[in-house]
Enzyme design. Structure first.
Site, PDB file in Angstrom:
ATOM      1  N   TYR A  88      19.879 -23.281  41.080  1.00 42.80           N
ATOM      2  CA  TYR A  88      18.650 -23.873  41.397  1.00 42.80           C
ATOM      3  C   TYR A  88      17.951 -23.105  42.773  1.00 42.80           C
ATOM      4  O   TYR A  88      18.763 -22.706  43.448  1.00 42.80           O
ATOM      5  CB  TYR A  88      18.462 -25.399  41.530  1.00 42.80           C
ATOM      6  N   ARG A 125      18.184 -14.584  45.217  1.00 47.08           N
ATOM      7  CA  ARG A 125      19.503 -15.329  45.451  1.00 47.08           C
ATOM      8  C   ARG A 125      19.535 -16.126  44.131  1.00 47.08           C
ATOM      9  O   ARG A 125      20.766 -16.163  43.549  1.00 47.08           O
ATOM     10  CB  ARG A 125      19.217 -16.431  46.425  1.00 47.08           C
ATOM     11  N   ARG A 162      31.101 -30.669  23.959  1.00 41.44           N
ATOM     12  CA  ARG A 162      31.531 -30.548  25.567  1.00 41.44           C
ATOM     13  C   ARG A 162      32.770 -29.977  25.408  1.00 41.44           C
ATOM     14  O   ARG A 162      33.839 -30.428  24.978  1.00 41.44           O
ATOM     15  CB  ARG A 162      31.523 -31.865  25.889  1.00 41.44           C
ATOM     16  N   HIS A 189      34.933 -26.803  28.109  1.00 37.56           N
ATOM     17  CA  HIS A 189      34.606 -26.248  29.398  1.00 37.56           C
ATOM     18  C   HIS A 189      34.229 -24.767  29.338  1.00 37.56           C
ATOM     19  O   HIS A 189      33.461 -24.259  30.081  1.00 37.56           O
ATOM     20  CB  HIS A 189      35.837 -26.407  30.301  1.00 37.56           C
ATOM     21  N   LYS A 236      24.477 -21.287  44.881  1.00 33.78           N
ATOM     22  CA  LYS A 236      23.494 -22.454  44.921  1.00 33.78           C
ATOM     23  C   LYS A 236      23.339 -23.209  43.658  1.00 33.78           C
ATOM     24  O   LYS A 236      22.652 -23.013  42.821  1.00 33.78           O
ATOM     25  CB  LYS A 236      22.071 -22.060  45.037  1.00 33.78           C
ATOM     26  N   GLU A 276      28.065 -25.343  57.899  1.00 36.67           N
ATOM     27  CA  GLU A 276      26.569 -25.698  57.975  1.00 36.67           C
ATOM     28  C   GLU A 276      26.154 -27.040  57.998  1.00 36.67           C
ATOM     29  O   GLU A 276      27.299 -27.834  58.189  1.00 36.67           O
ATOM     30  CB  GLU A 276      26.005 -24.861  56.898  1.00 36.67           C
TER      31      GLU A 276
HETATM   32  C1  LIG Z   1      24.019 -26.409  51.895  1.00 43.22           C
HETATM   33  C2  LIG Z   1      22.705 -25.893  52.137  1.00 43.22           C
HETATM   34  N1  LIG Z   1      22.716 -24.876  52.999  1.00 43.22           N
HETATM   35  C3  LIG Z   1      21.471 -24.450  53.475  1.00 43.22           C
HETATM   36  C4  LIG Z   1      20.397 -24.503  52.969  1.00 43.22           C
HETATM   37  C5  LIG Z   1      19.080 -23.860  53.445  1.00 43.22           C
HETATM   38  O1  LIG Z   1      18.699 -22.894  52.612  1.00 43.22           O
HETATM   39  P1  LIG Z   1      17.449 -22.530  52.500  1.00 43.22           P
HETATM   40  O2  LIG Z   1      16.648 -22.002  53.817  1.00 43.22           O
HETATM   41  O3  LIG Z   1      17.399 -21.181  51.334  1.00 43.22           O
HETATM   42  O4  LIG Z   1      16.463 -23.481  51.785  1.00 43.22           O
HETATM   43  C6  LIG Z   1      20.401 -25.403  51.866  1.00 43.22           C
HETATM   44  C7  LIG Z   1      19.033 -25.625  51.360  1.00 43.22           C
HETATM   45  O5  LIG Z   1      18.842 -26.300  50.152  1.00 43.22           O
HETATM   46  C8  LIG Z   1      21.473 -26.086  51.416  1.00 43.22           C
HETATM   47  O6  LIG Z   1      21.543 -26.891  50.479  1.00 43.22           O
END
Ligand SMILES: Cc1ncc(COP(=O)(O)O)c(C=O)c1O
Length: 285
Positions: free
Chosen positions: A32, A51, A100, A102, A149, A182
Site C-alpha cells: 500500500y 516504491r 486458503r 499459503h 510497505k 524508526e
Molecule cells: C513504518 C513507517 N516508517 C516510515 C513511514 C514514512 O514513510 P513516508 O514518508 O513514505 O510516508 C511510514 C509511513 O507510513 C511508516 O509506516
C-alpha cells in the site's frame, strides 16, 4: 460522499466490496501507499508509485500499470472527491484465490483499491504555531522486512497502540543493539551540533518518501549537514532535536522522549530551517 476506486470502477466507498478470500484480507498479502494531496497538488506521487512497484515486485505480484495510468486514476479520484486536503490510499493485494493456501496462486487478478480521506491542511513551518510531539520508546518487535510497505501492519499497529494508550503521539523503536530504527509509522532523526542524523536504509526501516524528499532538499540546499548512519538510543536521549517524518506529518518535531524533554523541551532552530525548505519545495517532487 467518498468515492473509491475498486478493480477498474469508481463507486461510493460504502458500496465497495471484496471477496473474503482476498489474500489481502486473509494474509495481509499486499502493498500500500498513502500520497498526500493539498488542494489537488500531490506530494511525491512518482516516488510513492515507484516504491509501490518495487514492493509489488519484491513479493511477486505482477501488476504493470504505467506511471501515466496511475496518474490518470489518482487525478480522477481527486476530481471526484472534491480536491480538498486528502490522503490518497492506494492498495494492491495479490487478489482473491478459491481456497486458503499459503503459496502464491497462479492466474489470480490483483485487487486494486484506492480511496481518499480528509487530512489536515499542509503543516506550517512556524514553530510558534506547531505542537511538539511526545513519544515513548519500545524495542522494535516487528518483522525483518520493514523495507517492504506491506499491508500486514499488525506489528506497527501494536507498537503505535502501546504508545497511544499511554498518551504518546508516537513510539520510537530500537533494535536489540539499542540502535534507533524508526517510529511505528514514521522515519526518525536526531539533530546534534547542527547535523541531521538518520538511520541508514536497510531491512529495519521503511524507505520513507518524506525522508527521501527531505534529504534531497537538505543536500541540495547545503546549509545543513546530513548523515545517514547508525544512531544509538543514548544519542537519542542526548540529542539537541528529535524529528519524525511521514507523508501525513511532513517533519514533526519531538519535544519529549519517555517523559524527558528533548534539550530544553522546545522546537529547535534546525527543524525551523528544514521545515521552511521542505514546505517551499515539497510540491516539486
Ligand atoms: C513504518 C513507517 N516508517 C516510515 C513511514 C514514512 O514513510 P513516508 O514518508 O513514505 O510516508 C511510514 C509511513 O507510513 C511508516 O509506516
Amino acid at each position: 460522499m467518498s468515492i473509491a476506486f475498486l478493480n477498474g470502477e469508481f463507486l461510493p466507498l460504502s458500496e465497495a466490496r471484496i471477496s473474503p478470500l482476498d489474500r489481502g484480507f486473509l494474509f495481509g498479502d499486499g502493498i500500500y501507499e498513502v500520497v498526500p494531496s493539498y488542494q489537488g497538488k500531490l506530494v511525491g506521487m512518482v516516488p510513492h508509485i515507484e516504491r509501490m512497484q518495487s514492493g509489488l515486485a519484491s513479493i511477486g505480484i505482477k501488476f504493470d500499470w504505467s506511471m501515466d495510468k496511475w496518474q490518470t486514476v489518482i487525478d480522477q479520484l481527486l476530481e471526484q472527491n472534491g480536491k480538498g486536503n486528502l490522503g490518497v490510499y492506494i492498495h494492491v493485494s495479490r487478489g482473491a484465490d478459491t481456497k486458503r493456501f499459503h503459496a502464491y496462486p497462479d492466474n489470480v487478478e490483483p485487487t486494486v483499491f484506492l480511496f481518499c480521506y480528509d487530512i489536515p491542511s499542509s503543516p506550517t513551518a512556524d514553530a510558534s504555531k506547531t505542537k511538539g510531539l511526545k513519544v515513548n520508546t519500545q524495542q522494535d518487535l516487528r518483522w525483518q522486512r520493514c523495507n517492504i510497505k506491506s499491508t500486514s501492519l499488525l506489528g506497527n499497529v501494536m507498537h503505535f497502540q502501546q504508545g497511544y494508550a499511554n498518551g504518546y503521539h508516537e513510539s520510537l523503536l530500537f533494535n536489540e543493539n539499542n540502535e534507533l530504527t524508526e517510529a511505528s509509522s514514521c522515519n526518525a532523526y536526531i539533530v546534534k551540533d547542527g547535523v541531521v542524523i538518520t538511520p541508514p536504509l536497510d531491512n529495519q526501516i521503511l524507505p520513507g518518501v518524506t525522508r527521501k524528499i527531505l534529504l534531497d532538499i537538505l543536500r541540495k540546499d547545503g546549509s545543513i549537514t546530513v548523515e545517514e548512519r547508525v544512531v544509538n538510543m543514548h544519542e537519542v536521549k542526548n540529542a539537541d532535536e528529535v524529528w519524525i517524518t511521514s507523508s501525513s506529518k511532513d517533519i514533526a518535531a519531538v519535544i519529549e522522549v519517555d517523559g524527558q524533554p528533548v534539550a530544553d523541551g522546545k522546537i529547535g532552530p534546525v527543524w525551523q530551517k528544514a521545515m521552511q525548505l521542505f514546505s517551499e519545495q515539497k510540491f516539486n517532487y
